[in-house]
Scaffold this active site. Structure first.
Site, mmCIF file in Angstrom:
data_model
loop_
_atom_site.group_PDB
_atom_site.id
_atom_site.type_symbol
_atom_site.label_atom_id
_atom_site.label_comp_id
_atom_site.label_asym_id
_atom_site.label_seq_id
_atom_site.Cartn_x
_atom_site.Cartn_y
_atom_site.Cartn_z
ATOM 1 N N MET A 48 1.304 -9.915 0.065
ATOM 2 C CA MET A 48 0.917 -8.605 0.580
ATOM 3 C C MET A 48 2.144 -7.756 0.841
ATOM 4 O O MET A 48 3.150 -8.228 1.359
ATOM 5 C CB MET A 48 0.109 -8.765 1.864
ATOM 6 N N LYS A 99 7.978 -13.345 3.743
ATOM 7 C CA LYS A 99 8.072 -12.713 2.417
ATOM 8 C C LYS A 99 9.434 -12.073 2.204
ATOM 9 O O LYS A 99 10.010 -12.156 1.118
ATOM 10 C CB LYS A 99 6.977 -11.660 2.243
ATOM 11 N N ASP A 100 9.965 -11.435 3.232
ATOM 12 C CA ASP A 100 11.300 -10.837 3.146
ATOM 13 C C ASP A 100 12.324 -11.860 3.636
ATOM 14 O O ASP A 100 12.945 -11.695 4.688
ATOM 15 C CB ASP A 100 11.347 -9.557 3.980
ATOM 16 N N SER A 157 3.232 -3.303 1.492
ATOM 17 C CA SER A 157 2.786 -1.917 1.597
ATOM 18 C C SER A 157 2.873 -1.198 0.261
ATOM 19 O O SER A 157 2.167 -0.217 0.029
ATOM 20 C CB SER A 157 3.631 -1.183 2.642
ATOM 21 N N GLN A 200 17.638 2.550 4.907
ATOM 22 C CA GLN A 200 17.515 1.394 4.022
ATOM 23 C C GLN A 200 17.044 1.777 2.627
ATOM 24 O O GLN A 200 16.834 0.911 1.777
ATOM 25 C CB GLN A 200 16.602 0.331 4.635
ATOM 26 N N GLY A 223 -0.650 -8.898 6.406
ATOM 27 C CA GLY A 223 0.593 -9.563 6.758
ATOM 28 C C GLY A 223 1.116 -9.109 8.104
ATOM 29 O O GLY A 223 1.524 -9.930 8.945
ATOM 30 N N HIS A 224 1.103 -7.784 8.347
ATOM 31 C CA HIS A 224 1.510 -7.267 9.656
ATOM 32 C C HIS A 224 0.570 -7.760 10.758
ATOM 33 O O HIS A 224 1.012 -8.151 11.847
ATOM 34 C CB HIS A 224 1.487 -5.734 9.647
ATOM 35 N N LEU A 254 0.109 -0.538 7.353
ATOM 36 C CA LEU A 254 -0.143 -1.892 7.840
ATOM 37 C C LEU A 254 -1.155 -2.620 6.964
ATOM 38 O O LEU A 254 -2.129 -2.040 6.476
ATOM 39 C CB LEU A 254 -0.661 -1.836 9.278
#
Length: 365
Positions: A234, A199-200, A236, A92, A67-68, A64
């Protein structure tokens, strides 16, 4: 913005105690319930419904970051309760991708969730994180081991043609895995709202389509991309970069900003907008290639897209009344040579890092 009435948030002592014993790795107590299996979580969820409480859901793969946490804050401002999932989803990841290297940081993750609960408790209008779903792969894929093969067998959710574009062209099983695990998570948690980051961007478009097409009664809420002070989105995976690759990796954000500036200056053609981005990316790459191996960080542009904001079809000309989405991916190569005491990041600078980013080109009125 929807805000739930707070007059119903007092938990019942029987099943909604905010401090419970977690038995994953220790007997330490947390301010939230931790679920490893589905039936206890559904019992908890039924009690929330009986008490007319609202539930926001933030799906994550752990590791985390801010962003999370920003999504959790948004969820807590709109719901009485927030669930967070921590599950590194194997479907994935492609056969040759970095599933085993993906960071797993349970202790720091739960510490951050405790901290944000402390923060949220300072405002009585906020909800709280009251549940974490941390399932095993067998819980999420109960009838057979998950497959990462393109033609692998299993129960999958596919959203085409959206899943075959952009990121999907480079990672053919990625969005199949995302859509599958999100369908499972939504069915398990039965949240009122689920929260994803901008972001995604392709993921957000696919999840919205999936929820609409399958009549899933969960509202999808999108939070802004959270960036470091210098503009790096940001992620991970940023822990693998180290100082040198991180500094050079900023080129992608700068390239996106150059394309955005071209659009804002009145340009609408694909060549003009993307040309501005590639000019920045190619210049910095040439500068890096001229350095010694112990000084440089090399990269490859996977793609830069200029697409329609609804169906992700590539645009030759941007309609100023609709705008568009700039997105892309850059692959940071492993360091060729290192210097003593250099910050090389997790993996000693030898883990390739794929950075994705996007900017929304807003309609010009």
């Amino acid at each position: 913005m929807f805000r739930c009435a707070r007059s119903v948030i007092t938990p019942s002592p029987s099943s909604l105690s905010r401090t419970v014993t977690m038995s994953l790795s220790s007997s330490r107590q947390y301010s939230f319930q931790v679920f490893r299996d589905v039936p206890p979580l559904r019992q908890f969820r039924r009690q929330l419904l009986l008490e007319n409480r609202s539930l926001g859901f933030v799906p994550t793969m752990g590791a985390l970051h801010e962003g999370h946490l920003s999504l959790i804050r948004q969820a807590a401002s709109e719901n009485t309760d927030v669930f967070v999932s921590i599950f590194v989803n194997p479907t994935q990841f492609g056969v040759n991708e970095d599933l085993d290297k993906y960071p797993r940081t349970w202790d720091s993750d739960v510490a951050k969730l405790e901290e944000i609960n402390d923060e949220l408790s300072r405002d009585a209008q906020n909800g709280r994180v009251t549940g974490i779903l941390a399932p095993t792969p067998q819980v999420m894929y109960p009838t057979m081991p998950p497959s990462s093969e393109v033609d692998g067998q299993g129960s999958f959710v596919t959203i085409t043609p959206l899943a075959h574009k952009l990121e999907g062209a480079s990672r053919p099983v990625f969005f199949r895995g995302v859509a599958t695990v999100c369908t499972k998570l939504f069915n398990i948690v039965l949240a009122d709202r689920a929260y994803f980051g901008q972001k995604d961007v392709q993921q957000t478009v696919i999840i919205k389509r999936m929820v609409k097409d399958f009549h899933i009664p969960t509202e999808i809420r999108i939070g802004d991309t959270v960036r470091e002070h210098d503009g790096l989105a940001m992620s991970s995976r940023n822990v693998y970069l180290g100082a040198r690759r991180r500094a050079v990796g900023l080129v992608f954000y700068k390239a996106m900003k150059a394309a955005e500036a071209a659009y804002q200056s009145g340009k609408t053609s694909r060549d003009d907008i993307l040309g501005a981005a590639y000019a920045v990316a190619n210049q910095v790459l040439a500068e890096q290639q001229a350095l010694q191996p112990s000084e440089r960080a090399l990269y490859e542009i996977d793609y830069i897209s200029l697409a329609d904001p609804e169906d992700l079809e590539e645009l030759q000309v941007v309609d100023p009344s609709k705008g568009g989405i700039l997105s892309g991916a850059l692959k940071m190569a492993p360091l060729e040579a290192v210097k003593p005491d250099e910050d090389r990041g997790l993996g000693d600078g030898q883990v390739p890092v794929r950075l994705i980013d996007n900017l929304v080109l807003n309609p010009r009125v």
